[in-house]
Design a protein around this motif. Structure first.
Motif, PDB file in Angstrom:
ATOM      1  N   ALA A 155       0.830  -1.206   0.000  1.00 15.64           N
ATOM      2  CA  ALA A 155       0.000   0.000   0.000  1.00 15.64           C
ATOM      3  C   ALA A 155       0.867   1.260   0.000  1.00 15.64           C
ATOM      4  O   ALA A 155       0.558   2.243  -0.683  1.00 15.64           O
ATOM      5  N   LEU A 156       1.960   1.230   0.759  1.00 13.85           N
ATOM      6  CA  LEU A 156       2.862   2.384   0.786  1.00 13.85           C
ATOM      7  C   LEU A 156       3.527   2.580  -0.571  1.00 13.85           C
ATOM      8  O   LEU A 156       3.687   3.715  -1.044  1.00 13.85           O
ATOM      9  N   GLY A 157       3.933   1.494  -1.208  1.00 19.43           N
ATOM     10  CA  GLY A 157       4.504   1.601  -2.546  1.00 19.43           C
ATOM     11  C   GLY A 157       3.512   2.159  -3.542  1.00 19.43           C
ATOM     12  O   GLY A 157       3.868   2.964  -4.419  1.00 19.43           O
ATOM     13  N   ASP A 158       2.254   1.780  -3.404  1.00 21.61           N
ATOM     14  CA  ASP A 158       1.212   2.292  -4.290  1.00 21.61           C
ATOM     15  C   ASP A 158       1.020   3.795  -4.095  1.00 21.61           C
ATOM     16  O   ASP A 158       0.853   4.535  -5.074  1.00 21.61           O
ATOM     17  N   ALA A 203      -0.083  12.109   3.585  1.00 25.54           N
ATOM     18  CA  ALA A 203      -1.189  11.870   4.507  1.00 25.54           C
ATOM     19  C   ALA A 203      -1.712  10.443   4.388  1.00 25.54           C
ATOM     20  O   ALA A 203      -1.940   9.761   5.403  1.00 25.54           O
ATOM     21  N   ALA A 204      -1.917   9.979   3.147  1.00 25.55           N
ATOM     22  CA  ALA A 204      -2.442   8.627   2.962  1.00 25.55           C
ATOM     23  C   ALA A 204      -1.443   7.576   3.427  1.00 25.55           C
ATOM     24  O   ALA A 204      -1.832   6.558   4.019  1.00 25.55           O
ATOM     25  N   SER A 205      -0.153   7.807   3.185  1.00 26.26           N
ATOM     26  CA  SER A 205       0.863   6.842   3.617  1.00 26.26           C
ATOM     27  C   SER A 205       0.900   6.732   5.137  1.00 26.26           C
ATOM     28  O   SER A 205       1.042   5.632   5.689  1.00 26.26           O
ATOM     29  N   ALA A 206       0.788   7.868   5.812  1.00 24.29           N
ATOM     30  CA  ALA A 206       0.769   7.837   7.281  1.00 24.29           C
ATOM     31  C   ALA A 206      -0.440   7.064   7.786  1.00 24.29           C
ATOM     32  O   ALA A 206      -0.341   6.301   8.766  1.00 24.29           O
ATOM     33  N   ALA A 207      -1.581   7.235   7.120  1.00 19.78           N
ATOM     34  CA  ALA A 207      -2.780   6.505   7.531  1.00 19.78           C
ATOM     35  C   ALA A 207      -2.607   5.013   7.277  1.00 19.78           C
ATOM     36  O   ALA A 207      -3.024   4.176   8.099  1.00 19.78           O
ATOM     37  N   CYS A 208      -2.003   4.650   6.142  1.00 16.64           N
ATOM     38  CA  CYS A 208      -1.721   3.233   5.865  1.00 16.64           C
ATOM     39  C   CYS A 208      -0.841   2.635   6.956  1.00 16.64           C
ATOM     40  O   CYS A 208      -1.104   1.534   7.461  1.00 16.64           O
ATOM     41  N   LEU A 209       0.208   3.355   7.306  1.00 14.24           N
ATOM     42  CA  LEU A 209       1.139   2.869   8.313  1.00 14.24           C
ATOM     43  C   LEU A 209       0.459   2.716   9.665  1.00 14.24           C
ATOM     44  O   LEU A 209       0.824   1.852  10.471  1.00 14.24           O
ATOM     45  N   ALA A 210      -0.561   3.538   9.910  1.00 17.04           N
ATOM     46  CA  ALA A 210      -1.302   3.469  11.175  1.00 17.04           C
ATOM     47  C   ALA A 210      -2.336   2.348  11.191  1.00 17.04           C
ATOM     48  O   ALA A 210      -2.969   2.109  12.222  1.00 17.04           O
ATOM     49  N   GLY A 211      -2.527   1.672  10.057  1.00 17.34           N
ATOM     50  CA  GLY A 211      -3.496   0.579  10.003  1.00 17.34           C
ATOM     51  C   GLY A 211      -4.903   1.001   9.679  1.00 17.34           C
ATOM     52  O   GLY A 211      -5.853   0.239   9.907  1.00 17.34           O
ATOM     53  N   ALA A 212      -5.072   2.205   9.129  1.00 15.14           N
ATOM     54  CA  ALA A 212      -6.406   2.686   8.792  1.00 15.14           C
ATOM     55  C   ALA A 212      -6.995   1.850   7.655  1.00 15.14           C
ATOM     56  O   ALA A 212      -6.274   1.323   6.805  1.00 15.14           O
ATOM     57  N   ASP A 213      -8.334   1.754   7.618  1.00 15.31           N
ATOM     58  CA  ASP A 213      -8.973   1.021   6.526  1.00 15.31           C
ATOM     59  C   ASP A 213      -9.007   1.885   5.267  1.00 15.31           C
ATOM     60  O   ASP A 213      -8.678   3.074   5.294  1.00 15.31           O
ATOM     61  N   ARG A 214      -9.400   1.282   4.156  1.00 18.79           N
ATOM     62  CA  ARG A 214      -9.326   1.956   2.863  1.00 18.79           C
ATOM     63  C   ARG A 214     -10.136   3.251   2.807  1.00 18.79           C
ATOM     64  O   ARG A 214      -9.633   4.273   2.306  1.00 18.79           O
TER      65      ARG A 214
END
Length: 349
Positions: A155-158, A203-214
């Motif tokens: 997800a981070l790579g995306d 912002a989206a990468s930080a949310a991904c790293l935090a385990g947020a849903d899509r």
């Protein structure tokens, strides 16, 4: 959660921590030790290290410290807003965000900055290669080395890839959109890419790293993009206020310029467009057109047109919710940004 974590002093400490991480990374690169690649790569490592040192010297010389602080604190606050925990794990996202801007600013300068190396020269070629390594491949190595699941890493790579493609799209629009054909909507569409995309990525990468849903990741991406657009509007104003007039020298159709053009009757519009064409080579034309753009009535109507963008960004935060202290700081980040726009305080007072 300790609200002091999100105060101004705590944010300064967080920025200092990220700067320390960047300095450590520069040292590793200078020693020929890019992360995950082993030893014996002194050329590429040294080139990246020199590139980053030059970037931070430029930031200091241009007085861009507040902008760097915003780049760093955005992902830290988003991560903490999601988790309710100290945002330390998101430091890597802040570093990636800075690496992206180091590369993008240089590539942008190569296309339009006065005194830039000749595009066909060896010096320019070396800088382009270093920029590509710093902005794309070094962040990819940092992501590869994170202790996260394969799904989070993907997800981070995306997000990194999406950010680059959206930003290139916006930059191409900026380079190929002539002022006579530009509209406020077309300019904002370009801004969503050239500056909105990297903030969306952070912002989206930080949310991904935090385990947020899509859905929440998508929401944070939208907020980051909205913040990036507002920061581009501030950059436009800073260029005029500083007297550098780089946008006018490059013939860029900024939002403020296009707002002015759409407000003028036909004869005055033709006069303004003639000034804009002359401003690429004439300091006097730059000064005259700047006076037009910063006229009180123009600035007031410009501020009115920007106000819905600001309200939307605040509304996105309210809809997302999260840790209250972080949300207050994120609202504050928006207020700090919009407070530097010409006439905005007057318009919303």
């Amino acid at each position: 959660m300790d609200e002091g974590l999100f105060g101004k002093a705590a944010q300064e400490r967080a920025v200092a921590d990220v700067e320390t991480e960047m300095a450590r990374l520069c040292e590793l690169l200078a020693e020929g030790l890019p992360l995950g690649l082993g030893e014996g790569r002194e050329m590429v490592g040294g080139a990246m290290s020199e590139f980053l040192v030059e970037f931070f010297e430029t930031v200091r010389d241009k007085g861009s410290r507040p902008g760097v602080k915003g780049m760093v604190t955005l992902p830290l606050l988003v991560h903490a807003a999601e988790t309710g925990d100290p945002p330390g794990p998101a430091r890597v996202i802040a570093v990636i965000h800075l690496l992206w801007w180091a590369a993008a600013r240089h590539l942008d300068d190569l296309t339009d900055a006065p005194g830039a190396p000749s595009p066909g020269g060896a010096a320019a070629g070396a800088k382009v290669l270093a920029a590509l390594a710093v902005g794309s491949h070094l962040p990819a190595r940092l992501i590869a080395d994170l202790p996260v699941t394969g799904g989070v890493r993907a997800a981070l790579g995306d997000e990194l890839s999406r950010g680059w493609l959206d930003a290139v799209d916006g930059q191409l629009r900026d380079l190929t959109g002539p002022a006579p054909a530009a509209t406020p909507a077309s300019v904002l569409r370009g801004y969503e890419g050239k500056t909105g995309a990297p903030y969306a990525m952070a912002a989206a990468s930080a949310a991904c790293l935090a385990g947020a849903d899509r859905p929440r990741v998508d929401g944070w991406r939208s907020f980051g993009r909205a913040l990036g657009v507002l920061r581009q509007l501030v950059n436009d104003q800073r260029d005029l206020a500083s007297g550098r007039h780089e946008d006018l020298a490059n013939g860029t159709a900024t939002y403020l310029l296009v707002h002015l053009l759409t407000s003028l009757p036909a004869a005055r519009r033709r006069e303004a467009l003639a000034l804009h064409a002359a401003a690429r080579h004439s300091r006097s034309a730059q000064a005259e057109l700047t006076a037009w753009m910063l006229d009180g009535e123009v600035v007031a109507s410009y501020a009115d047109s920007v106000a819905p963008l600001v309200a939307r960004a605040h509304g996105l935060l309210d809809t997302l919710g999260g840790e209250p202290g972080c949300l207050r700081e994120l609202h504050g980040l928006l207020d700090e940004t919009t407070g530097r726009m010409p006439g905005f305080r007057l318009a919303v007072a």
